[in-house]
Structures are given as C-alpha cells and as structure tokens.
Scaffold this motif. Structure first.
Motif, PDB file in Angstrom:
ATOM      1  N   THR A  52       0.846  -1.142   0.051  1.00 29.65           N
ATOM      2  CA  THR A  52       0.166   0.159   0.055  1.00 29.65           C
ATOM      3  C   THR A  52       0.878   1.317  -0.054  1.00 29.65           C
ATOM      4  N   PRO A  53       0.285   2.435  -0.451  1.00 32.32           N
ATOM      5  CA  PRO A  53       1.331   3.575  -0.407  1.00 32.32           C
ATOM      6  C   PRO A  53       1.764   3.841   0.932  1.00 32.32           C
ATOM      7  N   GLU A  54       0.911   3.579   2.066  1.00 32.69           N
ATOM      8  CA  GLU A  54       1.180   3.881   3.207  1.00 32.69           C
ATOM      9  C   GLU A  54       2.489   3.196   3.833  1.00 32.69           C
ATOM     10  N   ALA A  55       2.270   1.713   3.471  1.00 30.22           N
ATOM     11  CA  ALA A  55       3.318   0.753   4.123  1.00 30.22           C
ATOM     12  C   ALA A  55       4.670   1.217   3.415  1.00 30.22           C
ATOM     13  N   ALA A  56       4.669   1.734   2.096  1.00 27.31           N
ATOM     14  CA  ALA A  56       5.783   1.816   1.273  1.00 27.31           C
ATOM     15  C   ALA A  56       6.415   3.165   1.997  1.00 27.31           C
ATOM     16  N   ARG A  59       8.108   2.192   5.058  1.00 26.31           N
ATOM     17  CA  ARG A  59       9.376   1.588   4.796  1.00 26.31           C
ATOM     18  C   ARG A  59      10.597   2.502   4.325  1.00 26.31           C
ATOM     19  N   GLU A  60       9.982   3.374   3.480  1.00 21.06           N
ATOM     20  CA  GLU A  60      11.091   4.211   3.019  1.00 21.06           C
ATOM     21  C   GLU A  60      11.605   5.271   4.015  1.00 21.06           C
ATOM     22  N   LEU A  61      10.936   5.685   4.661  1.00 23.46           N
ATOM     23  CA  LEU A  61      11.369   6.521   5.984  1.00 23.46           C
ATOM     24  C   LEU A  61      12.066   5.767   6.924  1.00 23.46           C
ATOM     25  N   ALA A  62      11.958   4.463   7.243  1.00 24.25           N
ATOM     26  CA  ALA A  62      12.997   3.609   8.004  1.00 24.25           C
ATOM     27  C   ALA A  62      14.075   3.412   7.236  1.00 24.25           C
ATOM     28  N   GLU A  63      14.067   3.262   5.675  1.00 21.51           N
ATOM     29  CA  GLU A  63      15.551   3.036   5.141  1.00 21.51           C
ATOM     30  C   GLU A  63      16.177   4.256   4.853  1.00 21.51           C
ATOM     31  N   GLU A  64      15.605   5.329   4.534  1.00 18.63           N
ATOM     32  CA  GLU A  64      16.070   6.413   4.126  1.00 18.63           C
ATOM     33  C   GLU A  64      16.687   7.301   5.497  1.00 18.63           C
ATOM     34  N   LEU A  65      15.695   7.465   6.547  1.00 18.42           N
ATOM     35  CA  LEU A  65      15.939   8.386   7.624  1.00 18.42           C
ATOM     36  C   LEU A  65      16.384   7.646   8.845  1.00 18.42           C
ATOM     37  N   ASP A  70       4.337   5.020  12.416  1.00 15.47           N
ATOM     38  CA  ASP A  70       3.005   4.125  12.377  1.00 15.47           C
ATOM     39  C   ASP A  70       2.280   4.495  11.118  1.00 15.47           C
ATOM     40  N   PRO A  71       1.906   3.417  10.431  1.00  8.56           N
ATOM     41  CA  PRO A  71       1.216   3.747   9.222  1.00  8.56           C
ATOM     42  C   PRO A  71       0.037   4.747   9.244  1.00  8.56           C
ATOM     43  N   THR A  72      -0.689   4.667  10.528  1.00 14.50           N
ATOM     44  CA  THR A  72      -1.731   5.656  10.759  1.00 14.50           C
ATOM     45  C   THR A  72      -1.120   6.844  10.999  1.00 14.50           C
ATOM     46  N   ALA A  73       0.015   7.029  11.003  1.00 16.29           N
ATOM     47  CA  ALA A  73       0.425   8.441  11.311  1.00 16.29           C
ATOM     48  C   ALA A  73       0.506   9.410  10.129  1.00 16.29           C
ATOM     49  N   VAL A  74       0.383   8.748   8.939  1.00 19.93           N
ATOM     50  CA  VAL A  74       0.657   9.460   7.669  1.00 19.93           C
ATOM     51  C   VAL A  74      -0.642   9.716   7.076  1.00 19.93           C
ATOM     52  N   ILE A  75      -0.672  10.849   7.024  1.00 24.47           N
ATOM     53  CA  ILE A  75      -2.054  11.450   6.310  1.00 24.47           C
ATOM     54  C   ILE A  75      -2.137  12.082   4.768  1.00 24.47           C
ATOM     55  N   PRO A  76      -2.949  11.538   4.076  1.00 24.08           N
ATOM     56  CA  PRO A  76      -2.849  12.037   2.741  1.00 24.08           C
ATOM     57  C   PRO A  76      -3.163  13.690   2.510  1.00 24.08           C
TER      58      PRO A  76
END
Length: 143
Positions: A52-56, A59-65, A70-76
C-alpha cells in the motif's frame, strides 16, 4: 494535451512532509551520482508490488531516515501527476507529525528543516514544486 500522456508504465511514488513542532518541514538533498542530484525533495520512494502507499512510505522513512512511523500517522495531503519520457509519475504526498527517532541522511547528501514558504527558495524536482502551496495552506499559522 501532452503527447506523452498515457505512454509507458505508471510509476507510483510516495513522499512525506515530516512536520516538526515548529511547523517546519524536512527535505533531503538528492545525492551526487543520482538523477536530479543536488535538488531538494521530500523523503520517500517507490511503491513496490503488493504494497500500500502507506506501507511503502513507512518502509522508505525507515530505510532513508532511520525513522519509525506508524502507518496511521501518515495523512494524505495532495498528489502530483507528471508525464515523463518513458513513464508517468504519480507522486502522493502525505503529512506526518509523529515518528520515533532522529532523522539521519542515509540516502541523501543533506537534510534541512524549512518553513513551507522557505521551500520556494530551494531547487526542487518539478513534481515536488506544487506541494509547497499545499503545505503553506495546510500548515498556516504554524511558524
């Protein structure tokens, strides 16, 4: 009509506007040797098959930064659609105000915190530029 519209595969990319307590947004500088090296962008990356976009984005924030989100903390917030020579970019921007850890530049030459209006003074990829006005509106009164 854009002559490239509809040609090539769709490239789905996610990005985060990480917002600190002062209303500043984190951007990262693309590293030397990559496409658009030296430009400032919102952290994120490609959505992989089955994600899902949220899961991606998590993952990217963990890999890059090195951030735990938490996926519920990202708001479109908004998106950008851009025809490229070989594909079509669909870039989804999320706002995130809650994470664990301190950002570390693992996939960038530098990190910087800026108020939304100050982003206008940075060299950014074309797909990121429309996000500045959306962030100015969404974060109005914070800084």
């Amino acid at each position: 009509m854009d002559k490239n519209a509809g040609r090539g595969p769709l490239l789905l990319v996610v990005a985060a506007a990480l917002v600190d307590r002062d209303g500043r947004v984190l951007v990262q500088q693309r590293p030397a040797g990559t496409a658009m090296a030296g430009l400032w962008e919102f952290p994120g990356g490609k959505v992989e098959a089955g994600e899902t976009p949220e899961a991606a984005l998590v993952r990217e924030l963990a890999e890059e930064l090195t951030l735990e989100v938490d996926p519920t903390a990202v708001i479109p917030l908004t998106f950008a659609s851009l025809a490229l020579p070989e594909r079509h970019l669909l870039l989804l921007l999320y706002v995130c105000r809650d994470w664990i850890g301190e950002p570390a530049a693992l996939a960038a030459d530098a990190l910087a915190w800026h108020y939304p209006g100050a982003l206008r003074g940075l060299a950014m990829p074309p797909a990121d530029l429309p996000f500045i006005a959306a962030l100015e509106t969404a974060l109005a009164g914070q800084g």
